[in-house]
Design a protein around this motif. Structure first.
Motif, PDB file in Angstrom:
ATOM      1  N   LEU A   1       0.849  -1.195   0.000  1.00  0.00           N
ATOM      2  CA  LEU A   1       0.000   0.000   0.000  1.00  0.00           C
ATOM      3  C   LEU A   1       0.875   1.231   0.000  1.00  0.00           C
ATOM      4  O   LEU A   1       1.842   1.319   0.751  1.00  0.00           O
ATOM      5  N   LYS A   2       0.532   2.184  -0.854  1.00  0.00           N
ATOM      6  CA  LYS A   2       1.157   3.504  -0.834  1.00  0.00           C
ATOM      7  C   LYS A   2       0.044   4.489  -1.147  1.00  0.00           C
ATOM      8  O   LYS A   2      -0.522   4.470  -2.246  1.00  0.00           O
ATOM      9  N   THR A   3      -0.322   5.301  -0.180  1.00  0.00           N
ATOM     10  CA  THR A   3      -1.457   6.199  -0.361  1.00  0.00           C
ATOM     11  C   THR A   3      -1.314   7.443   0.499  1.00  0.00           C
ATOM     12  O   THR A   3      -0.569   7.434   1.475  1.00  0.00           O
ATOM     13  N   ASP A   4      -2.007   8.485   0.109  1.00  0.00           N
ATOM     14  CA  ASP A   4      -2.060   9.688   0.941  1.00  0.00           C
ATOM     15  C   ASP A   4      -3.496   9.977   1.368  1.00  0.00           C
ATOM     16  O   ASP A   4      -3.796  11.032   1.914  1.00  0.00           O
ATOM     17  N   THR A   5      -4.398   9.006   1.108  1.00  0.00           N
ATOM     18  CA  THR A   5      -5.790   9.143   1.535  1.00  0.00           C
ATOM     19  C   THR A   5      -6.282   7.843   2.170  1.00  0.00           C
ATOM     20  O   THR A   5      -5.730   6.770   1.917  1.00  0.00           O
ATOM     21  N   THR A   6      -7.344   7.946   2.976  1.00  0.00           N
ATOM     22  CA  THR A   6      -7.966   6.762   3.564  1.00  0.00           C
ATOM     23  C   THR A   6      -8.812   6.067   2.496  1.00  0.00           C
ATOM     24  O   THR A   6      -8.927   6.549   1.365  1.00  0.00           O
TER      25      THR A   6
ATOM     26  N   ASN B   1      -5.340 -10.627   1.091  1.00  0.00           N
ATOM     27  CA  ASN B   1      -4.176 -10.047   0.409  1.00  0.00           C
ATOM     28  C   ASN B   1      -4.401  -8.621  -0.088  1.00  0.00           C
ATOM     29  O   ASN B   1      -3.684  -8.152  -0.967  1.00  0.00           O
ATOM     30  N   SER B   2      -5.376  -7.920   0.493  1.00  0.00           N
ATOM     31  CA  SER B   2      -5.554  -6.509   0.146  1.00  0.00           C
ATOM     32  C   SER B   2      -5.125  -5.664   1.342  1.00  0.00           C
ATOM     33  O   SER B   2      -4.970  -6.163   2.454  1.00  0.00           O
ATOM     34  N   SER B   3      -4.923  -4.390   1.093  1.00  0.00           N
ATOM     35  CA  SER B   3      -4.531  -3.475   2.163  1.00  0.00           C
ATOM     36  C   SER B   3      -5.333  -2.193   2.012  1.00  0.00           C
ATOM     37  O   SER B   3      -5.851  -1.885   0.940  1.00  0.00           O
ATOM     38  N   PHE B   4      -5.431  -1.452   3.117  1.00  0.00           N
ATOM     39  CA  PHE B   4      -6.195  -0.215   3.063  1.00  0.00           C
ATOM     40  C   PHE B   4      -5.799   0.699   4.210  1.00  0.00           C
ATOM     41  O   PHE B   4      -5.253   0.259   5.217  1.00  0.00           O
ATOM     42  N   ALA B   5      -6.071   1.984   4.039  1.00  0.00           N
ATOM     43  CA  ALA B   5      -5.908   2.977   5.093  1.00  0.00           C
ATOM     44  C   ALA B   5      -7.275   3.145   5.737  1.00  0.00           C
ATOM     45  O   ALA B   5      -8.243   3.469   5.059  1.00  0.00           O
ATOM     46  N   GLU B   6      -7.351   2.897   7.040  1.00  0.00           N
ATOM     47  CA  GLU B   6      -8.642   2.992   7.724  1.00  0.00           C
ATOM     48  C   GLU B   6      -9.131   4.432   7.760  1.00  0.00           C
ATOM     49  O   GLU B   6      -8.354   5.374   7.661  1.00  0.00           O
ATOM     50  N   VAL B   7     -10.440   4.568   7.921  1.00  0.00           N
ATOM     51  CA  VAL B   7     -11.048   5.892   8.003  1.00  0.00           C
ATOM     52  C   VAL B   7     -10.634   6.571   9.309  1.00  0.00           C
ATOM     53  O   VAL B   7     -10.330   5.902  10.293  1.00  0.00           O
ATOM     54  N   ILE B   8     -10.580   7.883   9.297  1.00  0.00           N
ATOM     55  CA  ILE B   8     -10.170   8.663  10.460  1.00  0.00           C
ATOM     56  C   ILE B   8     -11.368   9.456  10.965  1.00  0.00           C
ATOM     57  O   ILE B   8     -12.100  10.063  10.173  1.00  0.00           O
ATOM     58  N   ASN B   9     -11.575   9.435  12.286  1.00  0.00           N
ATOM     59  CA  ASN B   9     -12.674  10.165  12.930  1.00  0.00           C
ATOM     60  C   ASN B   9     -14.035   9.841  12.320  1.00  0.00           C
ATOM     61  O   ASN B   9     -14.910  10.704  12.235  1.00  0.00           O
ATOM     62  N   THR B  10     -14.191   8.616  11.888  1.00  0.00           N
ATOM     63  CA  THR B  10     -15.454   8.129  11.326  1.00  0.00           C
ATOM     64  C   THR B  10     -15.754   6.788  11.988  1.00  0.00           C
ATOM     65  O   THR B  10     -14.925   5.869  11.921  1.00  0.00           O
TER      66      THR B  10
END
Length: 144
Positions: A31-36, A98-107
């Protein structure tokens, strides 16, 4: 166009990372991201008391995490099973093995195992020492 730029960036990073290690080491971007996962901009806490915590979390068949939220960035990799995440706005997201993600913030959200086997996650919490890693909807402590 954005997708093509992302693919080119990932390929480039593979070559750069591969050059930093022995040729026998396999490096696979996860994973490479700048958003959830819902498009929120990831902003790291402004602190000098930072801490990274990594957990292996197992969610048995039919179980859920309970409704909670994170105030700092959290990243997850689905090692086994299929995770369903329910959001407070009635939206549902699914993350397969085998997937990845950025969790939601303040939600507020709830991780649910609707499958026939355990869901196993590797979860990375970024925050400050001594802070709660998640805040349950009912104000009970989930983890510290």
């Amino acid at each position: 166009m954005k997708k093509i730029a992302l693919i080119i960036s990932v390929i480039f990073m593979c070559f750069v990372a591969k050059a930093e290690y022995n040729k026998d080491i396999m490096i696979e971007p996860v994973l490479k991201t700048d958003t959830t996962s819902i498009g929120q901009k990831i902003i790291f806490p402004n602190s000098t008391n930072n801490e990274v915590t990594i957990y292996k979390i197992t969610i048995p068949k039919g179980a859920s995490t309970g409704w909670h939220k994170h105030e700092t960035p959290v990243f997850a990799y689905v090692l086994k099973g299929n995770l369903t995440v329910e959001l407070e706005n009635d939206k549902t997201m699914r993350f397969p093995e085998n997937s990845s993600f950025a969790e939601v913030i303040n939600t507020f959200h709830n991780g649910v195992n609707q499958g026939s086997e355990d869901v196993i996650l590797i979860v990375f919490f970024l925050g400050n020492k001594g802070e709660k890693l998640s805040i349950p909807r009912n104000n009970l402590t989930i983890a510290k």
